[in-house]
Design a protein around this motif. Structure first.
Motif, PDB file in Angstrom:
ATOM      1  N   MET A  18      -6.560   2.437  11.189  1.00  0.00           N
ATOM      2  CA  MET A  18      -5.560   2.988  10.126  1.00  0.00           C
ATOM      3  C   MET A  18      -6.337   1.657   9.061  1.00  0.00           C
ATOM      4  O   MET A  18      -7.328   0.562   9.038  1.00  0.00           O
ATOM      5  CB  MET A  18      -4.396   2.119  10.391  1.00  0.00           C
ATOM      6  CG  MET A  18      -4.123   0.902  10.550  1.00  0.00           C
ATOM      7  SD  MET A  18      -2.654   0.138  11.063  1.00  0.00           S
ATOM      8  CE  MET A  18      -1.826   1.329  12.031  1.00  0.00           C
ATOM      9  N   GLN A  19      -6.146   1.307   7.641  1.00  0.00           N
ATOM     10  CA  GLN A  19      -6.542   0.565   6.573  1.00  0.00           C
ATOM     11  C   GLN A  19      -6.720  -0.664   7.099  1.00  0.00           C
ATOM     12  O   GLN A  19      -5.292  -1.062   7.329  1.00  0.00           O
ATOM     13  CB  GLN A  19      -5.566   0.751   5.441  1.00  0.00           C
ATOM     14  CG  GLN A  19      -6.799   0.116   4.103  1.00  0.00           C
ATOM     15  CD  GLN A  19      -6.175   0.912   2.826  1.00  0.00           C
ATOM     16  OE1 GLN A  19      -5.755   1.428   2.651  1.00  0.00           O
ATOM     17  NE2 GLN A  19      -7.758  -0.316   2.221  1.00  0.00           N
ATOM     18  N   ASP A  32      -9.218  -2.910  15.824  1.00  0.00           N
ATOM     19  CA  ASP A  32      -8.998  -1.076  15.336  1.00  0.00           C
ATOM     20  C   ASP A  32      -8.240  -0.868  14.177  1.00  0.00           C
ATOM     21  O   ASP A  32      -8.069  -0.081  13.741  1.00  0.00           O
ATOM     22  CB  ASP A  32      -8.091  -1.342  16.777  1.00  0.00           C
ATOM     23  CG  ASP A  32      -7.726  -1.506  17.690  1.00  0.00           C
ATOM     24  OD1 ASP A  32      -9.330  -1.762  18.076  1.00  0.00           O
ATOM     25  OD2 ASP A  32      -7.168  -2.030  18.276  1.00  0.00           O
ATOM     26  N   GLN A  33      -9.625  -1.883  12.904  1.00  0.00           N
ATOM     27  CA  GLN A  33      -8.874  -1.173  11.680  1.00  0.00           C
ATOM     28  C   GLN A  33      -9.943  -1.051  10.672  1.00  0.00           C
ATOM     29  O   GLN A  33     -11.005  -2.101  11.204  1.00  0.00           O
ATOM     30  CB  GLN A  33      -7.806  -2.616  11.044  1.00  0.00           C
ATOM     31  CG  GLN A  33      -6.016  -2.488  11.473  1.00  0.00           C
ATOM     32  CD  GLN A  33      -5.574  -3.591  10.908  1.00  0.00           C
ATOM     33  OE1 GLN A  33      -5.944  -4.539  10.770  1.00  0.00           O
ATOM     34  NE2 GLN A  33      -4.963  -3.002  10.868  1.00  0.00           N
ATOM     35  N   PHE A  34      -9.940  -0.140   9.914  1.00  0.00           N
ATOM     36  CA  PHE A  34     -10.685  -0.315   9.198  1.00  0.00           C
ATOM     37  C   PHE A  34     -10.714   0.219   7.934  1.00  0.00           C
ATOM     38  O   PHE A  34      -9.880   0.489   6.720  1.00  0.00           O
ATOM     39  CB  PHE A  34     -11.931   1.146   9.298  1.00  0.00           C
ATOM     40  CG  PHE A  34     -11.671   1.653  10.513  1.00  0.00           C
ATOM     41  CD1 PHE A  34     -12.489   1.195  11.574  1.00  0.00           C
ATOM     42  CD2 PHE A  34     -10.796   2.781  11.705  1.00  0.00           C
ATOM     43  CE1 PHE A  34     -13.154   1.553  13.258  1.00  0.00           C
ATOM     44  CE2 PHE A  34     -11.138   3.270  12.725  1.00  0.00           C
ATOM     45  CZ  PHE A  34     -12.079   2.404  13.642  1.00  0.00           C
ATOM     46  N   LYS A  35     -12.277   0.103   6.811  1.00  0.00           N
ATOM     47  CA  LYS A  35     -11.774  -0.635   5.248  1.00  0.00           C
ATOM     48  C   LYS A  35     -13.348   0.355   4.792  1.00  0.00           C
ATOM     49  O   LYS A  35     -14.283   0.693   5.041  1.00  0.00           O
ATOM     50  CB  LYS A  35     -12.690  -1.806   5.031  1.00  0.00           C
ATOM     51  CG  LYS A  35     -10.714  -2.249   4.837  1.00  0.00           C
ATOM     52  CD  LYS A  35     -11.159  -3.389   3.754  1.00  0.00           C
ATOM     53  CE  LYS A  35     -10.128  -4.896   3.981  1.00  0.00           C
ATOM     54  NZ  LYS A  35     -10.142  -5.785   3.174  1.00  0.00           N
ATOM     55  N   SER A  38      -8.585  19.935   5.991  1.00  0.00           N
ATOM     56  CA  SER A  38      -7.992  19.929   4.279  1.00  0.00           C
ATOM     57  C   SER A  38      -7.724  19.103   3.703  1.00  0.00           C
ATOM     58  O   SER A  38      -7.608  17.960   4.379  1.00  0.00           O
ATOM     59  CB  SER A  38      -6.656  21.455   4.562  1.00  0.00           C
ATOM     60  OG  SER A  38      -5.818  20.716   5.056  1.00  0.00           O
ATOM     61  N   GLU A  39      -7.633  19.115   2.462  1.00  0.00           N
ATOM     62  CA  GLU A  39      -7.186  17.934   2.281  1.00  0.00           C
ATOM     63  C   GLU A  39      -5.947  16.843   2.121  1.00  0.00           C
ATOM     64  O   GLU A  39      -5.114  17.559   2.035  1.00  0.00           O
ATOM     65  CB  GLU A  39      -7.293  18.047   0.289  1.00  0.00           C
ATOM     66  CG  GLU A  39      -7.432  16.673  -0.052  1.00  0.00           C
ATOM     67  CD  GLU A  39      -7.268  16.403  -2.023  1.00  0.00           C
ATOM     68  OE1 GLU A  39      -7.205  15.411  -2.471  1.00  0.00           O
ATOM     69  OE2 GLU A  39      -7.723  17.721  -2.429  1.00  0.00           O
ATOM     70  N   GLY A  40      -5.757  16.030   2.504  1.00  0.00           N
ATOM     71  CA  GLY A  40      -4.718  15.157   3.275  1.00  0.00           C
ATOM     72  C   GLY A  40      -5.004  13.896   4.431  1.00  0.00           C
ATOM     73  O   GLY A  40      -6.010  13.808   3.823  1.00  0.00           O
ATOM     74  N   SER A  41      -3.660  13.548   4.265  1.00  0.00           N
ATOM     75  CA  SER A  41      -4.111  12.387   5.453  1.00  0.00           C
ATOM     76  C   SER A  41      -3.028  12.417   6.961  1.00  0.00           C
ATOM     77  O   SER A  41      -2.654  11.815   7.706  1.00  0.00           O
ATOM     78  CB  SER A  41      -2.681  11.103   4.792  1.00  0.00           C
ATOM     79  OG  SER A  41      -1.431  11.418   4.619  1.00  0.00           O
ATOM     80  N   GLY A  42      -2.285  13.913   6.735  1.00  0.00           N
ATOM     81  CA  GLY A  42      -1.718  14.631   8.099  1.00  0.00           C
ATOM     82  C   GLY A  42      -3.320  14.774   9.195  1.00  0.00           C
ATOM     83  O   GLY A  42      -4.076  14.257   8.388  1.00  0.00           O
ATOM     84  N   ARG A  45      -9.742   5.802   8.652  1.00  0.00           N
ATOM     85  CA  ARG A  45      -9.249   6.252  10.695  1.00  0.00           C
ATOM     86  C   ARG A  45     -10.590   7.078  10.694  1.00  0.00           C
ATOM     87  O   ARG A  45     -11.408   7.756  10.104  1.00  0.00           O
ATOM     88  CB  ARG A  45      -8.836   7.389  10.216  1.00  0.00           C
ATOM     89  CG  ARG A  45      -8.308   8.325   9.754  1.00  0.00           C
ATOM     90  CD  ARG A  45      -6.744   8.921   9.799  1.00  0.00           C
ATOM     91  NE  ARG A  45      -6.757  10.605   9.227  1.00  0.00           N
ATOM     92  CZ  ARG A  45      -5.699  11.488   8.890  1.00  0.00           C
ATOM     93  NH1 ARG A  45      -4.792  10.683   9.534  1.00  0.00           N
ATOM     94  NH2 ARG A  45      -5.729  12.104   8.431  1.00  0.00           N
ATOM     95  N   VAL A  46     -10.780   7.118  12.420  1.00  0.00           N
ATOM     96  CA  VAL A  46     -11.575   8.125  12.900  1.00  0.00           C
ATOM     97  C   VAL A  46     -11.100   9.566  13.377  1.00  0.00           C
ATOM     98  O   VAL A  46      -9.857   9.164  14.864  1.00  0.00           O
ATOM     99  CB  VAL A  46     -12.707   7.648  13.239  1.00  0.00           C
ATOM    100  CG1 VAL A  46     -13.548   8.317  14.180  1.00  0.00           C
ATOM    101  CG2 VAL A  46     -13.356   6.543  12.981  1.00  0.00           C
TER     102      VAL A  46
END
Length: 357
Positions: free
Chosen positions: A80-81, A86-89, A315-319, A346-347
């Motif tokens: 996650m941001q 375990d977080q990513f930017k 597709s475009e989105g965050s799900g 995320r990965v």
């Protein structure tokens, strides 16, 4: 749920058998035709066999693309941001090591994280700077035969070879446009001889480098012609040693020989099947298909080497299974597609449908 899964499984098996049956018939016809032509043209034997294999490969890709592609599945979502473990930017590059760990270029955190498949941080290294082992917006990562992590240290205009515990082993560094110099290197890959392949984006070329910093060969120049590039981004190596290049601003992928000859190319600007909108990352799966991170279309496309779209996902989105500007792609030892879902921080680990056993 069980009934639905059973129905999907039955359709996959039936679809696979139907495709295999058609392919067997077609391959027999191709073999007979090539035998007839070879008998008429002396010395065509070896060339005929090569033509036969290419026709079969394209037929296989075409039949797969017609088949039911149920079976795409999100296996794992990692991160996650943030800037903690375990977080990513804005992660850009991904690679897989010999143990199956996921190596992530955590670009805006100026570090590399080594992750387990269940999303746990195994190790990390790097901080912002230009000293050895520091990074400035690293974008590409790859693994060599010894397990070292190759990092495109993009805004430091260099490539660093790192141990997994963060020790700098060697570096290829020099800002410029001469042989062995870089300007915003992006994707990196390792060939069968251990050479480092670098997408030298700012110089619109690809360089093949030895570990001691010698330029072995270079491919490309600025432009849109065959063998030319406009902001090359991702690179990969196929089983024959060809260099696959995501030609970002030309909205295409080129397959190149080591001496710079364009073997094939595919893609154009758009959102249709086989079209791209600023493709970033490329990878090769076990069957030789080219996996493309179709970044601004927010999807992943699976292509044959000759440009046939076999399957697509996203597709475009965050799900789960959706993307926001996916960049890096890699294939793990089980055939899963690892996607750096950059703007979702995320990965994702994706299982691709396999229509052939």
């Amino acid at each position: 749920m069980q009934a639905r899964c059973l129905d999907v499984h039955i359709r996959q098996v039936c679809g696979r058998r139907s495709v295999e049956s058609r392919l067997e018939e077609l391959e027999k016809k191709v073999d007979k035709l090539i035998d007839r032509v070879s008998a008429l043209v002396p010395g065509l034997g070896e060339v005929g066999r090569e033509i036969s294999e290419e026709i079969k490969a394209e037929a296989r890709a075409l039949e797969i693309s017609k088949a039911d592609t149920v079976g795409w599945e999100v296996c794992q979502v990692i991160g996650m941001q943030g800037s903690g473990d375990d977080q990513f930017k804005y992660p850009y590059g991904v690679a897989i090591d010999q143990e199956g760990h996921i190596i992530v270029a955590d670009t805006n955190n100026n570090r590399v994280q080594v992750m387990s498949r269940d999303g746990k941080m195994v190790s990390k290294f790097g901080s912002e700077g230009s000293a050895d082992g520091q990074f400035k917006y690293p974008q590409g990562v790859a693994i060599d035969q010894e397990g070292h992590i190759i990092v495109a240290d993009t805004y430091n205009h260099r490539v660093q070879v790192m141990s997994r515990d963060g020790k700098m082993i060697c570096k290829l560094v020099s800002l410029g446009s001469g042989d062995g110099q870089f300007k915003y290197p992006q994707g990196v890959a390792i060939d069968q001889e251990g050479h480092i392949i670098v997408a030298d984006q700012g110089n619109n070329r690809v360089q093949v480098m030895s570990r001691d910093g010698k330029m072995i060969s270079k491919l490309g120049s600025e432009g849109s012609g065959d063998g030319q590039f406009n902001n090359p981004w991702g690179v990969a190596i196929d089983r024959e040693g060809h260099i696959i290049v995501a030609d970002y601003s030309n909205n295409r992928v080129q397959v190149m020989s080591r001496d710079g000859k364009m073997i094939s190319k595919f893609g154009s600007e758009g959102s249709g099947d086989g079209q791209f909108n600023n493709p970033h990352g490329v990878a090769i799966d076990q069957e030789g298909h080219i996996i493309v991170a179709d970044t601004r279309n927010h999807r992943v496309q699976v292509m044959s080497r000759y440009g046939r779209m076999i399957s697509k996902f996203g597709s475009e989105g965050s799900g789960d299974g959706q993307f926001m500007s996916p960049s890096g792609v890699a294939i793990d030892h089980e055939g899963h597609i690892i996607v750096a879902d950059t703007y979702n921080n995320r990965v994702q680990v994706i299982r691709m449908p396999r229509l052939f056993a």
